[in-house]
Every structure is written in C-alpha cells, then in structure tokens.
Design an enzyme around this catalytic site. Structure first.
Site, PDB file in Angstrom:
ATOM      1  N   CYS A   1       0.814  -1.224   0.000  1.00 36.46           N
ATOM      2  CA  CYS A   1       0.000   0.000   0.000  1.00 36.46           C
ATOM      3  C   CYS A   1       0.850   1.279   0.000  1.00 36.46           C
ATOM      4  O   CYS A   1       0.552   2.239  -0.731  1.00 36.46           O
ATOM      5  CB  CYS A   1      -0.948  -0.005   1.192  1.00 36.46           C
ATOM      6  SG  CYS A   1      -0.223  -0.621   2.717  1.00 36.46           S
TER       7      CYS A   1
ATOM      8  N   HIS B   1      -2.771   6.400   4.697  1.00 37.13           N
ATOM      9  CA  HIS B   1      -1.321   6.485   4.922  1.00 37.13           C
ATOM     10  C   HIS B   1      -0.802   7.830   4.407  1.00 37.13           C
ATOM     11  O   HIS B   1      -1.219   8.300   3.338  1.00 37.13           O
ATOM     12  CB  HIS B   1      -0.584   5.392   4.137  1.00 37.13           C
ATOM     13  CG  HIS B   1      -0.785   4.000   4.657  1.00 37.13           C
ATOM     14  ND1 HIS B   1      -1.461   3.698   5.813  1.00 37.13           N
ATOM     15  CD2 HIS B   1      -0.366   2.797   4.155  1.00 37.13           C
ATOM     16  CE1 HIS B   1      -1.460   2.383   6.007  1.00 37.13           C
ATOM     17  NE2 HIS B   1      -0.804   1.821   5.007  1.00 37.13           N
TER      18      HIS B   1
HETATM   19  N1  LIG Z   1      -4.904  -3.524   5.105  1.00 30.93           N
HETATM   20  C1  LIG Z   1      -4.224  -2.955   4.110  1.00 30.93           C
HETATM   21  O1  LIG Z   1      -4.094  -1.721   3.992  1.00 30.93           O
HETATM   22  C2  LIG Z   1      -3.605  -3.824   3.076  1.00 30.93           C
HETATM   23  C3  LIG Z   1      -3.080  -3.201   1.960  1.00 30.93           C
HETATM   24  C4  LIG Z   1      -2.495  -3.987   0.965  1.00 30.93           C
HETATM   25  C5  LIG Z   1      -2.465  -5.346   1.134  1.00 30.93           C
HETATM   26  N2  LIG Z   1      -2.975  -5.939   2.246  1.00 30.93           N
HETATM   27  C6  LIG Z   1      -2.915  -7.393   2.341  1.00 30.93           C
HETATM   28  O2  LIG Z   1      -4.229  -7.948   2.232  1.00 30.93           O
HETATM   29  C7  LIG Z   1      -4.327  -9.125   3.031  1.00 30.93           C
HETATM   30  C8  LIG Z   1      -5.508  -9.004   3.983  1.00 30.93           C
HETATM   31  O3  LIG Z   1      -5.344  -7.848   4.783  1.00 30.93           O
HETATM   32  P1  LIG Z   1      -6.533  -7.252   5.664  1.00 30.93           P
HETATM   33  O4  LIG Z   1      -6.000  -5.974   6.157  1.00 30.93           O
HETATM   34  O5  LIG Z   1      -7.824  -7.275   4.943  1.00 30.93           O
HETATM   35  O6  LIG Z   1      -6.594  -8.327   6.886  1.00 30.93           O
HETATM   36  P2  LIG Z   1      -7.804  -8.756   7.820  1.00 30.93           P
HETATM   37  O7  LIG Z   1      -8.753  -7.635   8.051  1.00 30.93           O
HETATM   38  O8  LIG Z   1      -7.180  -9.400   8.997  1.00 30.93           O
HETATM   39  O9  LIG Z   1      -8.587  -9.895   6.966  1.00 30.93           O
HETATM   40  C9  LIG Z   1      -8.012 -11.148   6.701  1.00 30.93           C
HETATM   41  C10 LIG Z   1      -8.937 -11.939   5.785  1.00 30.93           C
HETATM   42  O10 LIG Z   1      -8.298 -13.181   5.477  1.00 30.93           O
HETATM   43  C11 LIG Z   1      -9.166 -14.271   5.819  1.00 30.93           C
HETATM   44  N3  LIG Z   1      -8.413 -15.443   6.279  1.00 30.93           N
HETATM   45  C12 LIG Z   1      -7.545 -15.513   7.309  1.00 30.93           C
HETATM   46  N4  LIG Z   1      -7.100 -16.784   7.450  1.00 30.93           N
HETATM   47  C13 LIG Z   1      -7.702 -17.512   6.466  1.00 30.93           C
HETATM   48  C14 LIG Z   1      -7.676 -18.889   6.083  1.00 30.93           C
HETATM   49  N5  LIG Z   1      -6.933 -19.775   6.755  1.00 30.93           N
HETATM   50  N6  LIG Z   1      -8.435 -19.275   5.028  1.00 30.93           N
HETATM   51  C15 LIG Z   1      -9.203 -18.400   4.368  1.00 30.93           C
HETATM   52  N7  LIG Z   1      -9.285 -17.093   4.689  1.00 30.93           N
HETATM   53  C16 LIG Z   1      -8.536 -16.656   5.719  1.00 30.93           C
HETATM   54  C17 LIG Z   1     -10.019 -13.717   6.943  1.00 30.93           C
HETATM   55  O11 LIG Z   1     -11.184 -14.510   7.064  1.00 30.93           O
HETATM   56  P3  LIG Z   1     -11.937 -14.691   8.495  1.00 30.93           P
HETATM   57  O12 LIG Z   1     -12.775 -13.443   8.676  1.00 30.93           O
HETATM   58  O13 LIG Z   1     -12.779 -15.904   8.265  1.00 30.93           O
HETATM   59  O14 LIG Z   1     -10.909 -14.850   9.547  1.00 30.93           O
HETATM   60  C18 LIG Z   1     -10.285 -12.307   6.430  1.00 30.93           C
HETATM   61  O15 LIG Z   1     -11.292 -12.313   5.446  1.00 30.93           O
HETATM   62  C19 LIG Z   1      -2.973  -9.297   3.702  1.00 30.93           C
HETATM   63  O16 LIG Z   1      -2.203 -10.189   2.922  1.00 30.93           O
HETATM   64  C20 LIG Z   1      -2.386  -7.910   3.661  1.00 30.93           C
HETATM   65  O17 LIG Z   1      -0.997  -7.914   3.670  1.00 30.93           O
HETATM   66  C21 LIG Z   1      -3.559  -5.207   3.216  1.00 30.93           C
END
Ligand SMILES: NC(=O)c1ccc[n+]([C@@H]2O[C@H](COP(=O)([O-])OP(=O)(O)OC[C@H]3O[C@@H](n4cnc5c(N)ncnc54)[C@H](OP(=O)(O)O)[C@@H]3O)[C@@H](O)[C@H]2O)c1
Length: 339
Positions: free
Chosen positions: A132, A245
């Site tokens: 990001c 950010h």
């Molecule tokens: N946040 C940001 O600004 C941002 C920016 C760029 C990239 N990212 C990337 O995007 C990804 C998700 O980030 P986030 O911020 O959205 O995190 P988050 O809010 O913690 O959400 C994680 C998601 O992954 C799912 N998940 C976790 N373990 C799993 C499993 N074993 N099988 C299937 N689904 C699973 C969760 O499902 P449950 O609800 O069922 O647990 C939830 O839908 C990460 O790789 C992160 O690095 C994030």
C-alpha cells in the site's frame, strides 16, 4: 451483451475484502457470479453485494471452479498456497499479499504507472498488487520521473492501523477509549501501545536492521518503475490513525525540477490530486483521503540542501488505492484487454 465475469474474493470478510466488494459495486465491474471466500470462522455468514446477501464459503482446493478472476486478500500463506490452485482452475489471480510480488514471472502493477506489465499475467496466471505505501508513492513519482529522472528517494511513512487489518482497527479504538478514561491498555496486535503513540516498526525486522515493510518499498518501487537506477531508502512508522497512509518523500533528480514544474506535472497526472495551497492551509490529510481513490500530493518544496531535490507530502486511503481500488483497476484492464 458485453461479457461478464465470475469473480471470487478471497478474504472477503477482512478490511481489504470489505473494500473490494464496495469498489467492485461502485465501479460497476461486470460481475456475473460472485463467490466470497474466507476461513471456517466466517463460513455461512453473509455479506452484502449490490443490495443482495451473498453467503461466505470456506476457502478450499475446490473453490475456484468456473471462476474467471480471483481477488486475494487473505494473507501471504493463503496466496502462496491457493493462487496456483486458482490459476490451474483457469482463474487469473490478483493478489494483495506480498507472496508473489518479487517473482520475476509475476507482474507487479500500478495501473497509472505500468499497465503494460499486465500482459505478463499469462506466465503464472497471477498479478501482484504492490504494498500500500509503495502504490501511493509511485503514483506521485511517475510523472516526476518521466520528466526529470529520479536518482534517489528518501521516504518516511505515517501508516494507519487499518494497514494491519480489522483486528488492529479494533485495537486502536479500544486503546483510545481506555486511555481517555485513564485505564491501562492491552496490546494484542502490536508489541507496544498504538493509542497516542508511534511505532517505527512495521512487519518484521531483517538482518540489515530495516523492517520488511521498508525493504518492500525499496524493491517494489524499482520493479514497478522499471528502472534499477532509482535508489530508495525508507523508514516506515505506524501512527494512531485509523485510515489513510501519509508519506514524507524526498527525491533527487538528474534534471532540475522546480516546485512549480512539479506542481504542473502532478496536476495533470492520472490518479493524482494536487492539494498544495499553503496560503489557505490546504495540504493532503488522511481524514480527507478516506473513502477516496486518488493519491493526494502537496507541500511541494525544492530541497535547498542539494542541487536537484524536491520534498513532497503524499496521502492516500490504504484500503482503497493502496489495495482494493488498485486491484479492481487491474481487473478492469485485464477484462477489457486480455480476457
Ligand atoms: N490492510 C491494508 O491496507 C492492506 C493493503 C495492501 C495489502 N494488504 C494485504 O491484504 C491481506 C488481507 O489484509 P486485511 O487488512 O484485509 O486483513 P484482515 O482484516 O485481517 O482480513 C483477513 C482476511 O483473510 C481471511 N483469512 C484468514 N485466514 C484464512 C484462512 N486460513 N483461510 C481463508 N481465509 C482466511 C479472513 O477470514 P476470516 O474473517 O474468516 O478470519 C479475512 O477475510 C494481507 O495479505 C495484507 O498484507 C492489506
């Protein structure tokens, strides 16, 4: 009738997945069937898409039958394991994790900077969405690089807790309440209190003393800009902001670039909004970027300590342009030109 696509959102219940659904609907992406995937914790729950309730399914090896485009945001482990599964089933994956970004056979794409790289998707069936902080920085740097060739970038970030996901958003909210009421806080997501504090620590520390987040900015910038001559050094800091950010960016260019010329270039650049009117106290702030898809640039000043230097302040919504919007923009180009 124009073509529609079967789309899977992996990690649909997370902070990024949630935005992914909003952005797909807002931009009217031609979705035929939508499959929402997450862990067994969310199996059977419902999320809304275009006014309809869609059931969340558990991610399995069989989740991708009939899927054309799979948007992944469920962490690196899931992407490493399931992107090849989805690609084998015939889907093109657009991955938000860091798992595939530096793979030479996987394009790393910011549509305003290197849309032509999308063509490389066919090597593995995977396209990576950059980090990001990197996305918003390269959107701002691209027009300046094209004009004056950037040699060096020194960046310090001020990153919102939503960059860590939903649990971190909850942690800042709870800690803020406790602290305002004079009560002790519990730290579950970060190693220290994030409420009313700053942590110069994002992702893990590496042997060279930098964090992995810092090295992502170094390496990804070079890959996206397609110029190994750009040297980058970064300090990434988590701040008690929910969404958006901010970055202090210093660049050194080969050709002299005045602040006025930089403003002119940025005002005309795709995906950028120039907010640089200090006489009226106008500059980019995260509260104004929330829910927006643009990258905001302001506080443009010539660096008086070197011959060809410039300082900028760059702000964007990390869940939108930093993740969901960038991924959906990639999907739009993929759908229009390649599928
Ligand atoms: N946040 C940001 O600004 C941002 C920016 C760029 C990239 N990212 C990337 O995007 C990804 C998700 O980030 P986030 O911020 O959205 O995190 P988050 O809010 O913690 O959400 C994680 C998601 O992954 C799912 N998940 C976790 N373990 C799993 C499993 N074993 N099988 C299937 N689904 C699973 C969760 O499902 P449950 O609800 O069922 O647990 C939830 O839908 C990460 O790789 C992160 O690095 C994030």
């Amino acid at each position: 009738m124009s073509r529609t696509f079967n789309v899977a959102v992996v990690g649909a219940t997370g902070a990024v997945g949630n935005q992914m659904l909003e952005v797909l609907a807002e931009r009217n992406f031609p979705v035929n069937q939508l499959r929402l995937l997450a862990s067994e914790r969310s199996e059977g729950s419902f999320l809304e898409f275009r006014g309809e309730e869609v059931m969340v399914e558990r991610l399995t090896q069989d989740s991708f039958k009939g899927i054309d485009i799979a948007l992944f945001s469920a962490g690196g482990g899931r992407s490493l394991e399931f992107c090849p599964v989805a690609a084998k089933a015939g889907a093109v994956c657009i991955d938000n994790s860091s798992a595939w970004r530096m793979d030479p056979d996987v394009p790393l794409v910011v549509p305003e900077v290197n849309p032509q790289a999308i063509a490389g998707y066919s090597a593995k069936g995977i396209i990576a969405n950059p980090n990001c902080s990197t996305i918003q920085m390269v959107v701002a740097l691209k027009p300046l690089h094209d004009f004056a060739r950037i040699k060096r970038v020194v960046v310090s970030t001020y990153q919102a807790v939503s960059g860590t996901g939903q649990k971190a958003i909850d942690e800042l909210r709870i800690q803020s309440g406790e602290l305002l009421n004079g009560r002790p806080v519990e730290c579950k997501v970060y190693p220290h209190q994030i409420g009313f504090n700053c942590l110069p620590h994002i992702d893990v520390f590496l042997d060279n003393g930098y964090t992995r987040e810092e090295m992502k900015m170094v390496q990804e910038t070079v890959k996206i800009m397609g110029d190994s001559g750009i040297r980058v050094t970064a300090t990434t800091v988590r701040v008690p902001v929910f969404y958006g950010h901010s970055e202090s960016v210093n660049i050194e260019t080969e050709v002299k670039l005045s602040a006025a010329k930089a403003r002119e270039l940025l005002a005309a650049a795709p995906g950028v909004e120039l907010v640089d009117d200090v006489a009226n106290n106008l500059y980019p702030m995260p509260i104004d970027a929330v829910g927006q898809d643009l990258t905001y640039v302001g506080r443009i000043r010539e660096d008086e300590s070197i011959d060809n230097g410039l300082n900028l302040w760059v702000v964007a919504d990390n869940l939108r342009k930093g993740a969901a919007t960038n991924a959906v923009q990639i999907a739009e180009i993929l759908a229009a030109r390649y599928l």
